[in-house]
Design a protein around this motif. Structure first.
Motif, short mmCIF file in Angstrom:
data_model
loop_
_atom_site.label_atom_id
_atom_site.label_comp_id
_atom_site.label_asym_id
_atom_site.label_seq_id
_atom_site.Cartn_x
_atom_site.Cartn_y
_atom_site.Cartn_z
N ASP A 191 36.27 42.46 27.66
CA ASP A 191 37.34 41.71 27.01
C ASP A 191 38.64 41.75 27.82
O ASP A 191 39.73 41.86 27.27
CB ASP A 191 37.60 42.25 25.60
CG ASP A 191 37.94 43.75 25.63
OD1 ASP A 191 37.75 44.37 26.69
OD2 ASP A 191 38.38 44.26 24.59
N TYR A 192 38.53 41.68 29.13
CA TYR A 192 39.75 41.69 29.93
C TYR A 192 40.02 40.28 30.47
O TYR A 192 39.13 39.45 30.55
CB TYR A 192 39.65 42.71 31.07
CG TYR A 192 38.75 42.31 32.20
CD1 TYR A 192 39.26 41.78 33.38
CD2 TYR A 192 37.36 42.46 32.11
CE1 TYR A 192 38.44 41.41 34.42
CE2 TYR A 192 36.53 42.10 33.14
CZ TYR A 192 37.07 41.57 34.30
OH TYR A 192 36.25 41.21 35.33
N ASP A 193 41.29 40.05 30.83
CA ASP A 193 41.70 38.74 31.35
C ASP A 193 41.41 38.72 32.85
O ASP A 193 42.14 39.29 33.63
CB ASP A 193 43.19 38.53 31.09
CG ASP A 193 43.68 37.21 31.65
OD1 ASP A 193 42.85 36.43 32.14
OD2 ASP A 193 44.90 36.98 31.61
N ASN A 194 40.32 38.05 33.24
CA ASN A 194 39.94 38.04 34.65
C ASN A 194 40.39 36.78 35.37
O ASN A 194 39.79 36.37 36.35
CB ASN A 194 38.43 38.22 34.79
CG ASN A 194 37.64 37.06 34.20
OD1 ASN A 194 38.20 36.17 33.59
ND2 ASN A 194 36.31 37.11 34.38
N SER A 195 41.41 36.13 34.88
CA SER A 195 41.86 34.90 35.51
C SER A 195 42.48 35.17 36.87
O SER A 195 42.47 34.30 37.74
CB SER A 195 42.87 34.17 34.61
OG SER A 195 44.01 35.00 34.38
N THR A 196 43.04 36.35 37.08
CA THR A 196 43.59 36.71 38.38
C THR A 196 43.18 38.14 38.71
O THR A 196 42.86 38.94 37.82
CB THR A 196 45.13 36.63 38.39
OG1 THR A 196 45.66 37.66 37.55
CG2 THR A 196 45.63 35.27 37.94
N VAL A 197 43.21 38.45 40.00
CA VAL A 197 42.89 39.81 40.44
C VAL A 197 43.88 40.80 39.84
O VAL A 197 43.50 41.89 39.38
CB VAL A 197 42.89 39.89 41.98
CG1 VAL A 197 42.88 41.34 42.45
CG2 VAL A 197 41.70 39.14 42.55
N ALA A 198 45.18 40.44 39.82
CA ALA A 198 46.19 41.35 39.30
C ALA A 198 45.91 41.72 37.84
O ALA A 198 45.98 42.89 37.47
CB ALA A 198 47.58 40.72 39.44
#
Length: 888
Positions: free
Chosen positions: A688-695
């Motif tokens: 459930d993490y936001d993987n839209s960016t590496v940061a």
């Protein structure tokens, strides 16, 4: 006025010593001459007093005067002009490769060529070439630019594999730089040059002197000081022109700005080289007829400064680029007291429909609120970092050689150090927000090598043979250490805004967040046999065992023969195995670079396999390919055969070579960082993490305990990452052609002609299984260098006058970085000298006097690169120069 520092004291002391020796030394008629009459060589064979014509493998011998009679430049470029199979380019935006330029022999990696100084292994440079155009990617080669041409007696180029004779690296060949050893006479030279466009000023002043050391010895000293101003060959970038047209007055017009220090002018051209000092000493003393002690060494330093790409104020990731708002782009905004604390800030300042202009209402809100921050407030026009380094290189080697009865011996020890302290200016650590410095010290790389050698040879008479059997044997121990020095705190800081999408570390070249040291040692033993079996037939055999502490052992061999058909025709052939072991630096180094991939700027990270991110890469690839990446030695097989013959006054040599290299050491293909993080998340059960960016992925995975956030400092804006491994295999084959002749036009004086040509073709025979190289890298390995190179040089001497005319040919090649074919070019050099007074010569010359340039980059408006970066003869156009030389 510049500060008067130790390096100026050193240069002044060396110059004073040489000038004082000149005044105290009587004039000798060219007693320190560079002319090599019989071309006695010290590589390719361990038999004494052998000439290049007597060896089974081809050896080119280039006299020091051939380097002196060229344009003003460093030895790296001068060697390219006389050895067609040797290639080097300008490195305009190449990170650390700008400081120590990588060079290729026979189209192979720079660290596939062994470099010797006075027959002893030269230490590697401290720079690893991360941006090597595909051929030199990841190579850690020798810094050839440290040698001043005035110090060289001759340069010998062995065009053959020689790992069985000299050890690791000698796959493409061996280059030996032989220092002058005269005990009297000398030379003083002052030179200045400039490009036709009026930039790139280069000046040098140097001197060489030979002094007696008692009655039986010599000390030969060479000192040189010089500077080279950079050039600018940038094109107008379309994004910059669009920003200016949209009213962004903070962005400079590249067409009108030609200042190396201007904050916003993209610097794309040759780097600045400042305060370059070169000091070499060569000495020897005969203790008796059968014993001599010797020593030689150098001290060099220089500062090189190059440019980076423009950071666009609307879309540079990690600094300016914000989230998508209402379906459109925005500029990033940070909340200085933290998200959810105190007043709130917008996530970004939307760009209007033109994609260039900021929404004035939101901009005004952000500017008015001291808790909200965007870099458009402090650096509204974007920025261009200036990157460089202060390089120091020094070495000392010495020993004793002679004979005990019939046993010849050479016992020696050496120390070599290359140290580069990096700096980057006019950039930011975005995660520090308004508190970021603009200039940083990212840290340093240091290469140190210590070696001990014991070499012996003995002649054994064999009945019926035309010469004694020469038995050469010996042992070597060597230790190399690669140190990484931590940068200043701001250069790697994980600032308070990193969780809001701002990248950490100094943008463009992140600082090293810890000091590290990695050492490896090895030992080796060898046996070499050579004899004239008959007056017509010479045979040679060699075997060498090497054992590396980290990478295991290797047993290599060589067989070679020379057959004299008659007085005018000779046949020769060799077959050998070879190897190249990774350096301690390749096993240790980490780096982040920005490179053009398919016309776009991509941030790439290099991560050692031994680190936690490296192990993540290994896990990910093992899962993808069923095999885990490792780093070890590469293996080679070399085959050559050729002939030497005469047709009247013209002497010819033709040599064919075939080099197969398996499991080449190189940077792996690039891995999408977000893919590796997704793999880690799945294995750790994080969904459930936001993987839209590496940061965002790094922040959320750290919160879930799946990784240690500190292990990934500086990686927030990475698109791709890679590591050193053994991956692909290649086959390189070609021919070398050399012709020499005196010319008689019925006039007084002396005229000579020399033709040298090379054809080299490389084919990738195996892409690799784990992280195989991609199509773009394969294209670079096969097409980035011209297959045909050649030059024709004519020298004439008549009375007080001397003249040189050279035609250089560079065949077509393909610029894989920008995706277009580049046509072949002829370049012409000319030089004329006049001895206006006894020992005093004035010289006027021009390099590329027709002012040819490579074909322009069709995508120049996107990147600002007017010409191809990897151009084999550069992109600065013609250069004229003057010299004044005094020989005594």
């Amino acid at each position: 006025m510049k500060n008067f520092t130790f390096k100026h004291v050193l240069a002044a002391t060396a110059s004073s010593a040489i000038l004082g020796a000149m005044m105290a030394t009587p004039s000798y008629a060219q007693s320190n001459t560079d002319v090599i009459e019989d071309e006695i060589i010290s590589i390719g064979t361990r038999r004494t007093a052998r000439s290049a014509a007597d060896t089974p493998a081809p050896v080119d011998v280039i006299s020091g005067v051939e380097f002196s009679n060229q344009a003003v430049g460093d030895i790296t470029d001068l060697l390219r002009n006389v050895v067609p199979s040797y290639n080097v380019n300008t490195q305009p935006i190449s990170d650390a490769a700008t400081i120590i330029r990588p060079a290729n022999l026979r189209g192979l990696s720079p660290d596939n060529t062994l470099v010797l100084l006075n027959g002893k292994r030269r230490h590697k440079g401290s720079v690893i070439s991360f941006l090597g155009g595909g051929i030199s990617d990841g190579a850690q080669g020798v810094d050839i630019g440290v040698f001043p041409s005035l110090a060289l007696k001759q340069v010998e180029v062995l065009r053959d594999g020689a790992s069985s004779q000299y050890g690791s690296d000698a796959i493409a060949g061996v280059i030996n730089f032989a220092l002058k050893d005269a005990s009297e006479g000398g030379m003083v030279e002052a030179s200045w040059g400039q490009t036709y466009k009026g930039d790139g000023d280069v000046y040098k002043i140097g001197a060489n002197v030979g002094l007696p050391l008692g009655e039986n010895g010599f000390v030969n000293i060479t000192g040189e000081y010089g500077e080279t101003k950079g050039t600018v060959r940038a094109a107008d970038r379309s994004d910059v022109l669009a920003l200016i047209a949209a009213g962004n007055t903070a962005v400079a017009d590249f067409e009108t700005v030609n200042s190396y220090t201007d904050e916003f002018a993209q610097y794309w051209g040759s780097p600045d080289i400042d305060d370059e000092i070169k000091l070499f000493v060569n000495a020897g003393y005969e203790l008796s007829e059968n014993a001599e002690v010797y020593a030689f060494g150098n001290y060099n330093e220089r500062t090189a400064t190059g440019g980076f790409f423009f950071r666009n104020p609307t879309n540079r990731g990690g600094v300016y680029r914000g989230p998508t708002i209402n379906g459109g782009p925005s500029v990033l905004v940070g909340d200085l007291d933290g998200v959810g604390t105190g007043g709130s800030c917008p996530a970004g300042i939307p760009l209007l429909d033109d994609g260039l202009t900021l929404d004035p209402t939101v901009l005004a809100t952000v500017t008015a609120d001291p808790n909200c921050f965007s870099f458009v407030e402090t650096i509204p026009g974007g920025f261009v970092p200036r990157f460089g380094g202060n390089n120091t290189d020094y070495s000392i080697a010495g020993g004793m050689r002679g004979a005990l009865g019939g046993l010849g011996y050479d016992l020696s020890a050496s120390l070599g150090v290359s140290d580069t302290d990096f700096f980057i200016k006019n950039t930011v650590n975005a995660s520090l927000g308004p508190d970021t410095p603009r200039d940083f010290v990212p840290g340093a790389y240091k290469q140190k090598e210590v070696g001990f050698n014991a070499d012996f040879n003995y002649g054994v008479d064999v009945d019926g043979w035309a010469s004694p059997l020469n038995i050469a044997f010996g042992a070597e121990y060597r230790e190399e250490t690669f140190d990484i020095t931590q940068g200043d705190a701001a250069s790697f800081a994980l600032g308070p805004l990193v969780s809001q999408g701002f990248s950490s570390s100094s943008n463009g070249f992140g600082g090293f967040n810890s000091s590290q040291s990695n050492s490896q040692d090895f030992y080796a033993g060898y046996l070499e046999l050579e004899a004239d079996i008959t007056d017509a037939l010479t045979l040679q055999g060699a075997m060498r065992y090497s054992d590396y502490q980290t990478f295991g052992d290797s047993l290599d061999y060589k067989i070679a023969g020379l057959y004299r058909v008659n007085d005018n025709v000779t046949l020769r052939s060799t077959y050998s195995t070879g190897f190249h072991a990774p350096s301690a630096g390749q096993a240790t180094v980490r780096n982040v670079t920005t490179q053009i991939i398919n016309g776009s700027l991509i941030d790439q990270g290099t991560i050692p396999l031994t680190t936690n991110p490296g192990q993540l890469a290994a896990d990910f690839l093992e899962d993808s390919f069923g095999e885990r990446p490792t780093l070890g030695t590469e293996k080679a097989k070399n085959l050559s055969f050729g002939t030497a013959f005469s047709t009247g006054p013209i002497s010819w040599t033709f040599d064919y070579f075939n080099i197969k290299v398996d499991d080449r050491i190189a940077l792996s293909d690039d891995i999408a960082f977000i893919d590796a993080l997704n793999f880690l998340a799945a294995n750790e059960g994080v969904t459930d993490y936001d993987n839209s960016t590496v940061a965002n992925a790094l922040t959320d995975l750290a919160s879930a305990g799946a990784l240690v956030r500190g292990d990934y400092v500086g990686f927030e804006d990475l698109t791709e990452f890679r590591f050193f491994t053994n991956s692909f295999s290649t086959k390189t084959q070609g021919i070398d052609i050399v012709a020499e002749a005196p010319l008689d036009f019925g006039q007084s004086g002396q005229t000579s002609m020399k033709l040298a040509a090379n054809y080299t073709n490389t084919v990738v025979t195996d892409l690799g299984v784990v992280a195989p190289i991609d199509a773009n890298r394969r294209l670079a390995l096969e097409e980035l260098l011209p297959e045909w190179r050649g030059n024709l040089t004519v020298n004439h001497q008549q009375g007080m006058w001397r003249g040189l005319l050279r035609a250089n040919y560079y065949g077509p090649w393909f610029d894989n970085g920008n995706g277009y074919a580049v046509g072949g070019e002829f370049l012409f050099d000319a030089e004329i000298g006049a001895e206006v007074y006894e020992g005093v010569e004035l010289i006027l010359g021009a390099q590329n006097f027709l002012n040819n340039y490579p074909d322009e980059n069709p995508g120049q408006t996107g990147t600002g690169q007017l010409y191809p970066e990897a151009g084999p003869f550069g992109f600065n156009g013609g250069q004229y120069y003057v010299k004044a030389r005094y020989t005594f």
